[in-house]
Design an enzyme around this catalytic site. Structure first.
Site, mmCIF file in Angstrom:
data_model
loop_
_atom_site.group_PDB
_atom_site.id
_atom_site.type_symbol
_atom_site.label_atom_id
_atom_site.label_comp_id
_atom_site.label_asym_id
_atom_site.label_seq_id
_atom_site.Cartn_x
_atom_site.Cartn_y
_atom_site.Cartn_z
ATOM 1 C CE LYS A 94 -3.549 -3.126 2.314
ATOM 2 N NZ LYS A 94 -4.469 -3.019 2.982
ATOM 3 C CG HIS A 133 -6.967 -2.635 -2.587
ATOM 4 N ND1 HIS A 133 -7.797 -1.965 -1.337
ATOM 5 C CD2 HIS A 133 -6.676 -3.880 -2.140
ATOM 6 C CE1 HIS A 133 -7.046 -2.564 0.304
ATOM 7 N NE2 HIS A 133 -6.590 -4.237 -0.822
ATOM 8 C CD GLU A 152 -7.742 -8.099 -0.887
ATOM 9 O OE1 GLU A 152 -6.702 -8.411 -0.391
ATOM 10 O OE2 GLU A 152 -7.794 -6.407 -1.311
ATOM 11 N N GLY A 211 -1.909 -7.927 3.323
ATOM 12 C CA GLY A 211 -1.436 -5.810 3.564
ATOM 13 C C GLY A 211 -0.691 -5.993 4.506
#
Ligand code: PGA
Length: 235
Positions: free
Chosen positions: A10, A89, A157, A221
């Site tokens: 990220k 995302h 996700e 993540g």
């Protein structure tokens, strides 16, 4: 073939910290691993660390090259020797209001430029609680995947699992993985579809998650920002 592990950094880690982490990761022998790093580092890192596979975190809806200040096309990313990009995302869907139509355009642009897209889908807590999550995911997939492609990756996700420490139960995941892998449009559009799961993946739950049927890998993540965690996940 080992399961696919995608680290999603990220907008974390400055250049110095990212570089130090790369030097460390370059020693890993895990062959099916890639890191989605911040855009400014892509070309530089792809040249400096040829043993590591890199992935972009997003691409523009604009194709090719031209007078589009601030945009980053799939073609531009491809020219940096990058083979994959995340699109859709949930953070972009929520913060930047990327609709399914926008995500599909981005995925199409990736395919045209020779980049394999990693298309993220996932329901929020409201849809999960209402019991409408299956319809929601079905539609998200229908409207977000590229119009035609040989291969791409779908990342399931659930929004309620990202960064929360909450992981769906094995039954919940088995149900979704089966549904996604048997989605008629997915089967029709591409020959080769890989399915990865993302949402609070860490070294304690990764082996179990990978043992669930129909899963091909993980999108990690926050745990991927720790050397120790990544080492364990890749071991
Ligand atoms: P997380 O993030 O592992 O921190 O939950 C996953 C993701 O957003 O891809």
């Amino acid at each position: 073939m080992k399961p696919l592990i995608i680290a999603n950094w990220k907008m974390n880690l400055n250049l110095e910290k990212s570089f130090a982490m790369m030097e460390y990761l370059e020693k890993s022998s895990y062959e099916n691993f890639m890191i989605a790093i911040s855009a400014p580092y892509l070309a530089y890192f792809a040249k400096s660390f040829y043993k590591i596979k890199f992935c972009a975190q997003d691409v523009s809806t604009v194709e090719g090259y031209g007078a589009y200040t601030g945009e980053m096309s799939a073609d531009l990313i491809k020219s940096c020797k990058i083979s994959h990009s995340i699109v859709g995302h949930s953070e972009r869907r929520q913060l930047m209001r990327d609709s399914n139509m926008v995500v599909q355009k981005k995925a199409d642009n990736c395919i045209k430029a020779g980049i394999e897209p990693i298309i993220c889908v996932g329901e929020n807590l409201e849809f999960r609680r209402d019991g409408n999550y299956k319809e929601f995911i079905f539609q998200q997939i229908n409207e977000s995947i590229p119009r035609s492609a040989d291969s791409f990756i779908v990342a399931y996700e659930p929004v309620w699992s990202i960064g929360t420490g909450i992981v769906p139960t094995t039954e919940e995941l088995s149900e979704m993985f089966y549904l996604i892998k048997h989605h008629p449009k997915l089967i029709r559009v591409a020959k080769n579809i890989q399915l990865v799961y993302g949402g609070s993946v860490n070294s304690s739950n990764c082996k179990h998650l990978l043992s669930i049927e129909n899963i091909d890998g993980l999108l990690v993540g926050s745990a991927s920002l720790s050397k120790k965690e990544l080492d364990l996940i890749l071991s």
